[in-house]
Design a protein around this motif. Structure first.
Motif, PDB file in Angstrom:
ATOM      1  N   THR A 253       2.553   4.371  -1.179  1.00  0.00           N
ATOM      2  CA  THR A 253       1.198   4.912  -1.241  1.00  0.00           C
ATOM      3  C   THR A 253       0.748   5.383   0.126  1.00  0.00           C
ATOM      4  O   THR A 253       1.130   4.811   1.144  1.00  0.00           O
ATOM      5  CB  THR A 253       0.199   3.854  -1.761  1.00  0.00           C
ATOM      6  N   GLY A 254      -0.040   6.439   0.136  1.00  0.00           N
ATOM      7  CA  GLY A 254      -0.611   6.922   1.382  1.00  0.00           C
ATOM      8  C   GLY A 254      -1.930   6.230   1.675  1.00  0.00           C
ATOM      9  O   GLY A 254      -2.543   6.452   2.706  1.00  0.00           O
ATOM     10  N   GLN A 255      -2.350   5.368   0.741  1.00  0.00           N
ATOM     11  CA  GLN A 255      -3.643   4.702   0.939  1.00  0.00           C
ATOM     12  C   GLN A 255      -3.533   3.655   2.035  1.00  0.00           C
ATOM     13  O   GLN A 255      -2.608   2.851   2.066  1.00  0.00           O
ATOM     14  CB  GLN A 255      -4.085   4.051  -0.369  1.00  0.00           C
ATOM     15  N   LYS A 256      -4.527   3.670   2.901  1.00  0.00           N
ATOM     16  CA  LYS A 256      -4.534   2.754   4.025  1.00  0.00           C
ATOM     17  C   LYS A 256      -4.692   1.320   3.523  1.00  0.00           C
ATOM     18  O   LYS A 256      -4.004   0.417   3.952  1.00  0.00           O
ATOM     19  CB  LYS A 256      -5.733   3.124   4.913  1.00  0.00           C
ATOM     20  N   ASP A 257      -5.650   1.155   2.590  1.00  0.00           N
ATOM     21  CA  ASP A 257      -5.955  -0.184   2.114  1.00  0.00           C
ATOM     22  C   ASP A 257      -5.035  -0.539   0.957  1.00  0.00           C
ATOM     23  O   ASP A 257      -5.359  -0.354  -0.213  1.00  0.00           O
ATOM     24  CB  ASP A 257      -7.417  -0.252   1.681  1.00  0.00           C
ATOM     25  N   VAL A 258      -3.878  -1.048   1.301  1.00  0.00           N
ATOM     26  CA  VAL A 258      -2.856  -1.325   0.301  1.00  0.00           C
ATOM     27  C   VAL A 258      -3.298  -2.470  -0.608  1.00  0.00           C
ATOM     28  O   VAL A 258      -2.914  -2.548  -1.771  1.00  0.00           O
ATOM     29  CB  VAL A 258      -1.504  -1.584   0.997  1.00  0.00           C
ATOM     30  N   TYR A 259      -4.175  -3.331  -0.106  1.00  0.00           N
ATOM     31  CA  TYR A 259      -4.642  -4.459  -0.922  1.00  0.00           C
ATOM     32  C   TYR A 259      -5.588  -3.990  -2.015  1.00  0.00           C
ATOM     33  O   TYR A 259      -5.577  -4.508  -3.131  1.00  0.00           O
ATOM     34  CB  TYR A 259      -5.311  -5.518  -0.047  1.00  0.00           C
ATOM     35  N   ALA A 260      -6.410  -2.989  -1.725  1.00  0.00           N
ATOM     36  CA  ALA A 260      -7.315  -2.450  -2.739  1.00  0.00           C
ATOM     37  C   ALA A 260      -6.507  -1.837  -3.875  1.00  0.00           C
ATOM     38  O   ALA A 260      -6.814  -2.022  -5.059  1.00  0.00           O
ATOM     39  CB  ALA A 260      -8.237  -1.402  -2.115  1.00  0.00           C
TER      40      ALA A 260
ATOM     41  N   LEU B 116       2.951   6.372   9.586  1.00  0.00           N
ATOM     42  CA  LEU B 116       3.452   5.234   8.830  1.00  0.00           C
ATOM     43  C   LEU B 116       2.647   4.944   7.597  1.00  0.00           C
ATOM     44  O   LEU B 116       3.110   4.292   6.684  1.00  0.00           O
ATOM     45  CB  LEU B 116       3.275   3.983   9.665  1.00  0.00           C
ATOM     46  N   LEU B 117       1.386   5.397   7.628  1.00  0.00           N
ATOM     47  CA  LEU B 117       0.491   4.980   6.550  1.00  0.00           C
ATOM     48  C   LEU B 117       1.082   5.340   5.209  1.00  0.00           C
ATOM     49  O   LEU B 117       0.904   4.637   4.234  1.00  0.00           O
ATOM     50  CB  LEU B 117      -0.880   5.627   6.715  1.00  0.00           C
ATOM     51  N   SER B 118       1.814   6.461   5.194  1.00  0.00           N
ATOM     52  CA  SER B 118       2.407   6.880   3.935  1.00  0.00           C
ATOM     53  C   SER B 118       3.532   5.933   3.536  1.00  0.00           C
ATOM     54  O   SER B 118       4.147   6.098   2.502  1.00  0.00           O
ATOM     55  CB  SER B 118       2.950   8.288   4.074  1.00  0.00           C
ATOM     56  N   GLN B 119       3.804   4.954   4.384  1.00  0.00           N
ATOM     57  CA  GLN B 119       4.892   4.037   4.051  1.00  0.00           C
ATOM     58  C   GLN B 119       4.403   2.675   3.598  1.00  0.00           C
ATOM     59  O   GLN B 119       5.176   1.737   3.508  1.00  0.00           O
ATOM     60  CB  GLN B 119       5.818   3.893   5.243  1.00  0.00           C
ATOM     61  N   ASN B 120       3.097   2.568   3.334  1.00  0.00           N
ATOM     62  CA  ASN B 120       2.616   1.330   2.729  1.00  0.00           C
ATOM     63  C   ASN B 120       3.247   1.181   1.355  1.00  0.00           C
ATOM     64  O   ASN B 120       3.446   2.162   0.645  1.00  0.00           O
ATOM     65  CB  ASN B 120       1.096   1.351   2.603  1.00  0.00           C
ATOM     66  N   GLN B 121       3.536  -0.060   1.003  1.00  0.00           N
ATOM     67  CA  GLN B 121       4.276  -0.289  -0.236  1.00  0.00           C
ATOM     68  C   GLN B 121       3.713  -1.435  -1.038  1.00  0.00           C
ATOM     69  O   GLN B 121       3.141  -2.367  -0.490  1.00  0.00           O
ATOM     70  CB  GLN B 121       5.736  -0.653   0.104  1.00  0.00           C
ATOM     71  N   ILE B 122       3.903  -1.323  -2.363  1.00  0.00           N
ATOM     72  CA  ILE B 122       3.624  -2.459  -3.235  1.00  0.00           C
ATOM     73  C   ILE B 122       4.854  -2.634  -4.120  1.00  0.00           C
ATOM     74  O   ILE B 122       5.298  -1.684  -4.759  1.00  0.00           O
ATOM     75  CB  ILE B 122       2.399  -2.200  -4.127  1.00  0.00           C
ATOM     76  N   THR B 123       5.398  -3.828  -4.115  1.00  0.00           N
ATOM     77  CA  THR B 123       6.523  -4.099  -5.011  1.00  0.00           C
ATOM     78  C   THR B 123       6.005  -4.955  -6.158  1.00  0.00           C
ATOM     79  O   THR B 123       5.251  -5.902  -5.929  1.00  0.00           O
ATOM     80  CB  THR B 123       7.636  -4.846  -4.264  1.00  0.00           C
ATOM     81  N   LEU B 124       6.382  -4.582  -7.387  1.00  0.00           N
ATOM     82  CA  LEU B 124       5.927  -5.394  -8.515  1.00  0.00           C
ATOM     83  C   LEU B 124       7.035  -5.581  -9.540  1.00  0.00           C
ATOM     84  O   LEU B 124       7.993  -4.800  -9.616  1.00  0.00           O
ATOM     85  CB  LEU B 124       4.686  -4.771  -9.175  1.00  0.00           C
ATOM     86  N   THR B 125       6.895  -6.656 -10.297  1.00  0.00           N
ATOM     87  CA  THR B 125       7.764  -6.896 -11.445  1.00  0.00           C
ATOM     88  C   THR B 125       6.849  -7.176 -12.632  1.00  0.00           C
ATOM     89  O   THR B 125       5.912  -7.969 -12.516  1.00  0.00           O
ATOM     90  CB  THR B 125       8.686  -8.111 -11.196  1.00  0.00           C
ATOM     91  N   ALA B 126       7.088  -6.474 -13.739  1.00  0.00           N
ATOM     92  CA  ALA B 126       6.234  -6.632 -14.920  1.00  0.00           C
ATOM     93  C   ALA B 126       7.105  -6.891 -16.139  1.00  0.00           C
ATOM     94  O   ALA B 126       8.271  -6.475 -16.184  1.00  0.00           O
ATOM     95  CB  ALA B 126       5.407  -5.366 -15.134  1.00  0.00           C
TER      96      ALA B 126
ATOM     97  N   PRO C 285       2.002  -6.559  -1.972  1.00  0.00           N
ATOM     98  CA  PRO C 285       1.620  -5.433  -1.107  1.00  0.00           C
ATOM     99  C   PRO C 285       2.263  -5.603   0.270  1.00  0.00           C
ATOM    100  O   PRO C 285       2.394  -6.721   0.743  1.00  0.00           O
ATOM    101  CB  PRO C 285       0.102  -5.569  -0.984  1.00  0.00           C
ATOM    102  N   LYS C 286       2.689  -4.503   0.862  1.00  0.00           N
ATOM    103  CA  LYS C 286       3.279  -4.581   2.195  1.00  0.00           C
ATOM    104  C   LYS C 286       2.750  -3.436   3.039  1.00  0.00           C
ATOM    105  O   LYS C 286       2.946  -2.271   2.725  1.00  0.00           O
ATOM    106  CB  LYS C 286       4.796  -4.505   2.092  1.00  0.00           C
TER     107      LYS C 286
END
Ligand code: ADP
Ligand code: MG
Length: 330
Positions: free
Chosen positions: A268-275, A222-232, A296-297
């Motif tokens: 992202t595959g990064q575990k720490d989605v907040y970083a 699942l780690l590869s399913q961490n997500q960040i949604t943004l609007t810029a 971040p999700k």
């Protein structure tokens, strides 16, 4: 220990179990996880020889459950979803009856009854009427009858359903203990429950096996399913350029926003989605492009469970997708 091959069950024209194949090894605690109606009880009823299959094969310790039912059934103890308890009997009377039906007699019958009574800790209620027992104790009596005959595999269908929180903890502890010297298969529609008890999880949805792994590996996939949604407040090319230096960004899925805004979902595959979210924030600040949304999700096992059982990624696509549930454009 158990081999299930291409198991299929129709009730009339309704397909309840759809070409299920898996293998159960000795000495683990397995969890059948799936929402109500997934086909868990049907599968267990077939595996234990209580229900016929439409097609497919079940082998228990090398014995075919349909061709050699007596030998196969000796290896299994089963607690069905609605255990057939005789309410007017005491646990001792009931266990004696079940033990005899399993072919035990004399001193061996009584030795085994004493053993299972102790194992499931019902000594203090062994002479009360079953009808007077709490649901938790009734469930223990049900587990005790499954243990008679000393089967190698214990199959428990929703063993904690209808219990209060304290009883649930007690039954879970009991199952973990049984797992030390039995192969245990239990079913549940509660993810946290199979995560807590089981060393292998089979996720079943719409009669199909959609995942089979350890809780850890399921979580890792699942780690590869961490997500960040943004609007810029920027256009697509600008957003792409700002994100480009961040090598943890694995994928970008553009989302519709009103001009002059751009929306994107980063995977992202990064575990720490907040970083990573913090880096994204700084990158937009450095480029002087305002971010108006940054979410971040972290994917959880709950997410994958919902996704899998709703017919997401790992499930084969439906032949006729419903209009309100179109697949995401890739
Ligand atoms: P689960 O135990 O995962 O909740 P079941 O195996 O009980 O699922 O049921 C799978 C599906 O088969 C459900 O849609 C259920 O309504 C249907 N079903 C179960 N038993 C019967 C039956 N005896 N006759 C017709 N349909 C059934
Ligand atoms: Mg069921």
């Amino acid at each position: 220990m158990i081999k299930v091959e291409h198991l299929t069950k129709y009730y009339g024209d309704f397909l309840a179990v759809d070409d299920l194949s898996f293998e159960i090894q000795e000495g683990q605690v397995y969890g059948f996880l799936g929402p109500n109606g997934a086909g868990k009880s049907t599968t267990m009823n077939i595996m234990t020889g209580c229900l016929s299959a439409t097609s497919g094969k079940v082998e228990i310790g090398g014995y075919d459950i349909f061709e050699d039912p007596q030998k196969a059934k000796k290896l299994i103890g089963y607690l069905p979803e609605q255990p057939p308890l005789y309410m007017n009997e005491t646990p001792l009377e009931y266990l004696e009856f079940v033990g005899q039906a399993k072919g035990l007699k004399g001193e061996e019958l009584h030795r085994q009854i004493r053993q299972v009574v102790e194992q499931v800790r019902i000594g203090n209620v062994a002479n009360r009427r079953i009808s007077a027992l709490s649901k938790g104790y009734k469930q223990r009596v049900g587990i005790a009858q499954a243990l008679l005959g000393n089967p190698r595999v214990i199959i428990l269908d929703e063993p904690t359903v209808g219990l209060d929180p304290l009883q649930i903890i007690e039954i879970r502890d009991l199952i973990k203990e049984l797992g030390k010297d039995h192969t245990v298969i239990l079913s549940s529609h509660i993810l946290s429950e199979v995560q807590a008890i089981c060393s292998r999880i089979l996720i079943i949805a719409h009669g199909k096996l959609v995942a089979f792994d350890t809780p850890d590996r399921l979580e890792q996939s699942l780690l590869s399913q961490n997500q960040i949604t943004l609007t810029a407040k920027a256009d697509r090319e600008e957003v792409r350029a700002i994100l480009k230096p961040l090598d943890q960004v694995a994928g970008l899925d553009w989302e519709e926003r009103e001009k002059p805004f751009t929306g994107v979902r980063i995977t992202t595959g990064q575990k720490d989605v907040y970083a990573l979210a913090a880096q994204v924030f700084s990158a937009f600040a450095d480029a002087r492009k305002p971010l108006v949304e940054l979410t971040p999700k972290k994917a959880s096992l709950e997410d994958i469970f919902i996704e899998l059982t709703e017919g997401g990624e790992m499930a084969p696509p439906d032949p006729a997708p419903s209009p309100e549930k179109e697949a995401d454009p890739q």
